[in-house]
Design a protein around this motif. Sequence first.
Motif, PDB file in Angstrom:
ATOM      1  N   VAL A 177       0.854  -1.187   0.000  1.00 20.34           N
ATOM      2  CA  VAL A 177       0.000   0.000   0.000  1.00 20.34           C
ATOM      3  C   VAL A 177       0.892   1.240   0.000  1.00 20.34           C
ATOM      4  O   VAL A 177       2.077   1.167   0.357  1.00 20.34           O
ATOM      5  N   PRO A 178       0.342   2.397  -0.405  1.00 17.35           N
ATOM      6  CA  PRO A 178       1.147   3.625  -0.380  1.00 17.35           C
ATOM      7  C   PRO A 178       1.667   3.920   1.023  1.00 17.35           C
ATOM      8  O   PRO A 178       0.936   3.822   2.010  1.00 17.35           O
ATOM      9  N   ALA A 179       2.943   4.279   1.107  1.00 11.78           N
ATOM     10  CA  ALA A 179       3.570   4.575   2.396  1.00 11.78           C
ATOM     11  C   ALA A 179       3.048   5.894   2.947  1.00 11.78           C
ATOM     12  O   ALA A 179       2.744   6.823   2.198  1.00 11.78           O
ATOM     13  N   GLN A 180       2.958   5.976   4.258  1.00 13.28           N
ATOM     14  CA  GLN A 180       2.496   7.170   4.947  1.00 13.28           C
ATOM     15  C   GLN A 180       3.527   7.579   5.998  1.00 13.28           C
ATOM     16  O   GLN A 180       4.310   6.761   6.470  1.00 13.28           O
ATOM     17  N   GLY A 181       3.512   8.843   6.370  1.00 12.71           N
ATOM     18  CA  GLY A 181       4.344   9.309   7.478  1.00 12.71           C
ATOM     19  C   GLY A 181       5.344  10.368   7.103  1.00 12.71           C
ATOM     20  O   GLY A 181       5.601  11.287   7.887  1.00 12.71           O
ATOM     21  N   LEU A 182       5.936  10.257   5.907  1.00 14.51           N
ATOM     22  CA  LEU A 182       6.963  11.214   5.498  1.00 14.51           C
ATOM     23  C   LEU A 182       6.498  11.961   4.250  1.00 14.51           C
ATOM     24  O   LEU A 182       6.161  11.348   3.235  1.00 14.51           O
ATOM     25  N   ARG A 183       6.516  13.259   4.338  1.00  9.97           N
ATOM     26  CA  ARG A 183       6.092  14.103   3.224  1.00  9.97           C
ATOM     27  C   ARG A 183       7.204  14.306   2.215  1.00  9.97           C
ATOM     28  O   ARG A 183       6.979  14.386   1.010  1.00  9.97           O
ATOM     29  N   ALA A 207       7.582   6.466   9.017  1.00  9.25           N
ATOM     30  CA  ALA A 207       8.266   7.066  10.167  1.00  9.25           C
ATOM     31  C   ALA A 207       9.532   6.314  10.546  1.00  9.25           C
ATOM     32  O   ALA A 207      10.503   6.901  11.029  1.00  9.25           O
ATOM     33  N   ALA A 208       9.558   4.997  10.317  1.00  5.56           N
ATOM     34  CA  ALA A 208      10.746   4.214  10.636  1.00  5.56           C
ATOM     35  C   ALA A 208      11.944   4.617   9.780  1.00  5.56           C
ATOM     36  O   ALA A 208      13.093   4.332  10.137  1.00  5.56           O
ATOM     37  N   GLY A 209      11.682   5.289   8.666  1.00  5.34           N
ATOM     38  CA  GLY A 209      12.766   5.719   7.799  1.00  5.34           C
ATOM     39  C   GLY A 209      13.677   6.747   8.434  1.00  5.34           C
ATOM     40  O   GLY A 209      14.844   6.868   8.048  1.00  5.34           O
ATOM     41  N   ILE A 210      13.168   7.471   9.426  1.00  5.33           N
ATOM     42  CA  ILE A 210      13.988   8.497  10.071  1.00  5.33           C
ATOM     43  C   ILE A 210      15.157   7.856  10.805  1.00  5.33           C
ATOM     44  O   ILE A 210      16.313   8.258  10.658  1.00  5.33           O
ATOM     45  N   GLY A 211      14.872   6.833  11.601  1.00  3.06           N
ATOM     46  CA  GLY A 211      15.939   6.133  12.314  1.00  3.06           C
ATOM     47  C   GLY A 211      16.891   5.438  11.368  1.00  3.06           C
ATOM     48  O   GLY A 211      18.108   5.394  11.616  1.00  3.06           O
ATOM     49  N   TRP A 212      16.352   4.884  10.285  1.00  4.88           N
ATOM     50  CA  TRP A 212      17.209   4.212   9.292  1.00  4.88           C
ATOM     51  C   TRP A 212      18.173   5.205   8.662  1.00  4.88           C
ATOM     52  O   TRP A 212      19.358   4.925   8.513  1.00  4.88           O
ATOM     53  N   LEU A 213      17.688   6.387   8.316  1.00  2.92           N
ATOM     54  CA  LEU A 213      18.556   7.415   7.740  1.00  2.92           C
ATOM     55  C   LEU A 213      19.639   7.838   8.722  1.00  2.92           C
ATOM     56  O   LEU A 213      20.783   8.089   8.328  1.00  2.92           O
ATOM     57  N   ASP A 214      19.295   7.922  10.002  1.00  2.00           N
ATOM     58  CA  ASP A 214      20.281   8.305  11.014  1.00  2.00           C
ATOM     59  C   ASP A 214      21.449   7.334  11.065  1.00  2.00           C
ATOM     60  O   ASP A 214      22.568   7.707  11.439  1.00  2.00           O
ATOM     61  N   ARG A 215      21.207   6.087  10.691  1.00  2.36           N
ATOM     62  CA  ARG A 215      22.257   5.053  10.776  1.00  2.36           C
ATOM     63  C   ARG A 215      23.041   4.888   9.473  1.00  2.36           C
ATOM     64  O   ARG A 215      23.991   4.105   9.434  1.00  2.36           O
ATOM     65  N   LEU A 216      22.655   5.607   8.436  1.00  2.21           N
ATOM     66  CA  LEU A 216      23.340   5.451   7.152  1.00  2.21           C
ATOM     67  C   LEU A 216      24.738   6.049   7.215  1.00  2.21           C
ATOM     68  O   LEU A 216      24.895   7.229   7.543  1.00  2.21           O
ATOM     69  N   PRO A 217      25.763   5.292   6.860  1.00  2.21           N
ATOM     70  CA  PRO A 217      27.111   5.877   6.827  1.00  2.21           C
ATOM     71  C   PRO A 217      27.300   6.748   5.585  1.00  2.21           C
ATOM     72  O   PRO A 217      26.766   6.456   4.516  1.00  2.21           O
ATOM     73  N   ALA A 222      17.540  15.308   5.250  1.00  4.84           N
ATOM     74  CA  ALA A 222      16.520  16.208   5.798  1.00  4.84           C
ATOM     75  C   ALA A 222      15.168  15.563   5.521  1.00  4.84           C
ATOM     76  O   ALA A 222      14.913  15.092   4.405  1.00  4.84           O
ATOM     77  N   VAL A 223      14.325  15.520   6.534  1.00  4.92           N
ATOM     78  CA  VAL A 223      13.022  14.860   6.431  1.00  4.92           C
ATOM     79  C   VAL A 223      11.940  15.836   6.863  1.00  4.92           C
ATOM     80  O   VAL A 223      12.079  16.518   7.882  1.00  4.92           O
ATOM     81  N   VAL A 224      10.869  15.887   6.087  1.00  3.96           N
ATOM     82  CA  VAL A 224       9.664  16.599   6.505  1.00  3.96           C
ATOM     83  C   VAL A 224       8.576  15.551   6.692  1.00  3.96           C
ATOM     84  O   VAL A 224       8.255  14.798   5.767  1.00  3.96           O
ATOM     85  N   THR A 225       8.022  15.480   7.890  1.00  7.99           N
ATOM     86  CA  THR A 225       7.000  14.481   8.196  1.00  7.99           C
ATOM     87  C   THR A 225       5.623  14.969   7.742  1.00  7.99           C
ATOM     88  O   THR A 225       5.417  16.155   7.454  1.00  7.99           O
ATOM     89  N   ASP A 226       4.667  14.044   7.692  1.00  4.43           N
ATOM     90  CA  ASP A 226       3.305  14.409   7.301  1.00  4.43           C
ATOM     91  C   ASP A 226       2.692  15.426   8.258  1.00  4.43           C
ATOM     92  O   ASP A 226       1.790  16.168   7.884  1.00  4.43           O
ATOM     93  N   ASP A 227       3.175  15.443   9.510  1.00  5.09           N
ATOM     94  CA  ASP A 227       2.653  16.427  10.462  1.00  5.09           C
ATOM     95  C   ASP A 227       3.552  17.659  10.569  1.00  5.09           C
ATOM     96  O   ASP A 227       3.552  18.375  11.574  1.00  5.09           O
ATOM     97  N   ALA A 228       4.333  17.912   9.495  1.00  3.64           N
ATOM     98  CA  ALA A 228       5.062  19.182   9.299  1.00  3.64           C
ATOM     99  C   ALA A 228       6.253  19.381  10.220  1.00  3.64           C
ATOM    100  O   ALA A 228       6.641  20.513  10.501  1.00  3.64           O
ATOM    101  N   ARG A 229       6.910  18.317  10.662  1.00  7.12           N
ATOM    102  CA  ARG A 229       8.167  18.467  11.402  1.00  7.12           C
ATOM    103  C   ARG A 229       9.328  18.365  10.420  1.00  7.12           C
ATOM    104  O   ARG A 229       9.321  17.513   9.536  1.00  7.12           O
TER     105      ARG A 229
END
Length: 240
Positions: A177-183, A207-217, A222-229
């Motif tokens: 299904v279409p992913a939700q959480g990150l704009r 939303a789990a993509g944020i932690g995954w990106l933090d671990r990328l060497p 930069a991430v903008v979430t669906d709730d504008a963070r």
Amino acid sequence: MGTAISLDLADDLPAATLRELADDTFAWLHEVDARFSTYRDDSEVCRLDRGELPLADASADLRTVVERCADLWAATDGFFDAYATGRFDPSGYVKGWSAQVASDRLRAAGAANHCLNAGGDVRVRGRSATGEPWRIGVRHPWDPAATCLVLTGTDLAVATSGVYERGHHVVDPRRGVPAQGLRSVTVVGADLGVADAYATAAVAMGAAGIGWLDRLPDHRHAVVTDDARLLTSRTLPLTD
């Protein structure tokens, strides 16, 4: 490739040389479009997907892309999946890859200072015509006339994947299904094809993509979430 592409050549070269470099760059990108388009029935990608073209008979470029998509599937725990929509669609890698190849060719031809923007996937090298580092605006995900941040640098690959133009079109391959959480997800690295795929994978993770990106060497984001963070790496090369 269904998007606007711009090229800024900042080297002090003869006009005829600059025109030739530009023509060669756009000829390559048109070649990529003809080969990898999912909208053209006669493209290699469509023929391969329909089973009309054996992979062994495909072009070297298509075989390379298929192999790299498999590598990226493994590197992203399956979230970058060229088959996520049920058919082979490597677009989440090809746009960045083709622009990276074009940039590599420009540098090899003596154009050490340039900016190539393929629909928001940007490869910059050297300096702009003013002698300053390149400035790369990242589109605001709710206001197409504004930027949400501006990056600066002399050797950057910047890829952005977002849902602000085509809606939630990136599929979560695990749920189908279409992913939700990150704009919007922007990834900065050294290779634009990899950055493009990583940005797509992060959107697919939600939303789990944020932690995954933090671990990328060796990559920043930069991430903008669906709730504008707006969440960014601490070392993201932002302008003052």
